[in-house]
Design a protein around this motif. Structure first.
Motif, PDB file in Angstrom:
ATOM      1  N   GLY A 220      77.594 -16.049 -11.287  1.00 21.35           N
ATOM      2  CA  GLY A 220      77.133 -15.035 -11.912  1.00 21.35           C
ATOM      3  C   GLY A 220      77.099 -13.702 -11.802  1.00 21.35           C
ATOM      4  O   GLY A 220      76.700 -12.990 -13.307  1.00 21.35           O
ATOM      5  N   LYS A 221      78.710 -13.311 -12.184  1.00 21.07           N
ATOM      6  CA  LYS A 221      79.268 -12.268 -11.404  1.00 21.07           C
ATOM      7  C   LYS A 221      79.318 -11.528 -12.818  1.00 21.07           C
ATOM      8  O   LYS A 221      80.394 -12.668 -13.183  1.00 21.07           O
ATOM      9  N   PHE A 222      79.166 -10.417 -13.533  1.00 18.87           N
ATOM     10  CA  PHE A 222      80.058 -10.054 -14.446  1.00 18.87           C
ATOM     11  C   PHE A 222      82.057 -10.477 -13.979  1.00 18.87           C
ATOM     12  O   PHE A 222      82.523  -9.453 -12.681  1.00 18.87           O
ATOM     13  N   VAL A 223      82.339 -10.426 -14.666  1.00 18.97           N
ATOM     14  CA  VAL A 223      84.205 -10.219 -14.650  1.00 18.97           C
ATOM     15  C   VAL A 223      84.520  -9.185 -14.870  1.00 18.97           C
ATOM     16  O   VAL A 223      85.034  -8.782 -16.342  1.00 18.97           O
ATOM     17  N   SER A 224      85.535  -7.881 -13.609  1.00 18.49           N
ATOM     18  CA  SER A 224      85.592  -6.548 -14.938  1.00 18.49           C
ATOM     19  C   SER A 224      86.215  -5.696 -14.040  1.00 18.49           C
ATOM     20  O   SER A 224      86.304  -5.799 -12.798  1.00 18.49           O
TER      21      SER A 224
END
Length: 373
Positions: A220-224
């Motif tokens: 559920g973590k942003f991929v950035s």
């Protein structure tokens, strides 16, 4: 004393490069707000790109769209370094209060379209000035994306970025779009095999698909890319490939970005600029050397490779897990880790059998799969 304060504020706007019409708008703001805000606060509004005051000046200015884009980049002291990375400096910043669906972002995006369509960002223009602007505008999208991630993480509660994003949606009362392909955000190392998608794509809003978020389906973590880069003591980003390992660069390879055009998806055919995504976002100037080398084949090392969609090749193994939103995300999380590869392959087969019907999303498949097995 009052006149001296007003003059200081007007002088700051003139020095920032605003034209006569924008200055007139700024004078009205000063007259209205001077009794409520300090000089320092008003100056801060002027220097925060996307603030209410800044957006007012941007709207009222009669500068050409190209000149407005140049003005924003000049105010942020945007310069491309020896590694092809855009570095920012100076006092101007994106406004902390500007949301991913903010009005300034819509206006800025419109100015990009007005300046570079129908040719697009990648063609070589006769004007050196326009060519240089095209490169900077492409690179600047990453900073708009960084701001959007920061905004959601900063202002909304949740144990994960995904939960915070959902809270942003509810509080802002905006609709998300899940219909565009996330294939290019699911690259895998070329010395390994593709197993199943790791990430999903969410775009804001349902109709505009302007700001985008890539979320890992497991964490559920942003991929950035911004969670990967190293910031130097002077505030610049270390963009030297020698400082990074390609194998650890999944976040760079699969990062989200800001869309100047309209990505294909539901309702795209209704809008006049439905082909702009290819011209402004897909066919763009060269990425910074770091990201380019991560995503392109080199004889001497592996790289991050995009999977082949099941739509183009009977052997293609990629289908989006999430098409309908949270219902697909939750259904995928119900699949045991040791069964994900097998069940995902069955999902792709079912999508292929449905052609020419579209991918219905994983929840639809999972419901039927559980009934059968």
């Amino acid at each position: 004393m009052k006149n001296l304060t007003e003059q200081k504020l007007i002088t700051a706007a003139v020095a920032a490069g605003w034209d006569t019409n924008a200055i007139k708008a700024w004078k009205k703001i000063i007259k209205k707000e001077a009794c409520k805000r300090s000089t320092a606060d008003l100056l801060l509004q002027l220097e925060q790109i996307g603030s209410d005051s800044y957006t007012r000046l941007f709207t009222k200015s009669r500068l050409l769209p190209m000149e407005k884009l140049e003005l924003v980049l000049k105010q942020m002291q945007a310069q491309i370094d020896q590694n092809g990375f855009l570095q920012l400096a100076g006092d101007y910043r994106l406004s902390p209060s500007m949301p991913p669906h903010g009005r300034f972002l819509k206006l800025f995006r419109k100015a990009v379209r007005q300046t570079f369509l129908p040719q697009g960002l990648r063609p070589v223009y006769q004007s050196k000035r326009k060519n240089e602007l095209a490169i900077k505008i492409h690179l600047f999208r990453s900073y708009l994306d960084r701001h959007n991630l920061w905004y959601v993480r900063q202002y909304f509660p949740g144990n994960t970025d995904w939960e915070k994003l959902q809270n942003y949606q509810r509080q802002a009362k905006v609709k998300f779009d899940y219909s565009t392909d996330a294939r290019l955000h699911n690259r895998y190392l070329s010395n390994q095999d593709f197993t199943y998608p790791q990430n999903m794509k969410i775009q804001v809003t349902k109709w505009r698909r302007m700001s985008e978020f890539i979320v890992n389906l497991e964490t559920g973590k942003f991929v950035s890319e911004w969670d990967f880069y190293q910031q130097q003591a002077n505030g610049n980003i270390n963009a030297d490939l020698a400082g990074y390992q390609v194998s650890a660069g999944a976040a760079v390879a699969n990062t989200g970005s800001f869309n100047y055009g309209l990505p294909k998806g539901k309702y795209a055919w209704l809008l006049r600029f439905s082909h702009s995504h290819q011209l402004l976002d897909v066919k763009h100037p060269t990425d910074p050397q770091l990201r380019y080398q991560f995503n392109h084949a080199k004889a001497s090392h592996y790289y991050w490779k995009s999977p082949q969609t099941y739509l183009k090749d009977s052997k293609g193994g990629y289908a989006d897990i999430v098409k309908k939103g949270p219902v697909d995300f939750l259904a995928w999380q119900q699949v045991p880790l040791d069964q994900k590869k097998e069940i995902y392959q069955a999902f792709v087969v079912s999508c292929r059998k449905r052609l020419p019907k579209k991918n219905p999303g994983f929840a639809f498949f999972w419901q039927h799969y559980q009934t059968i097995y």
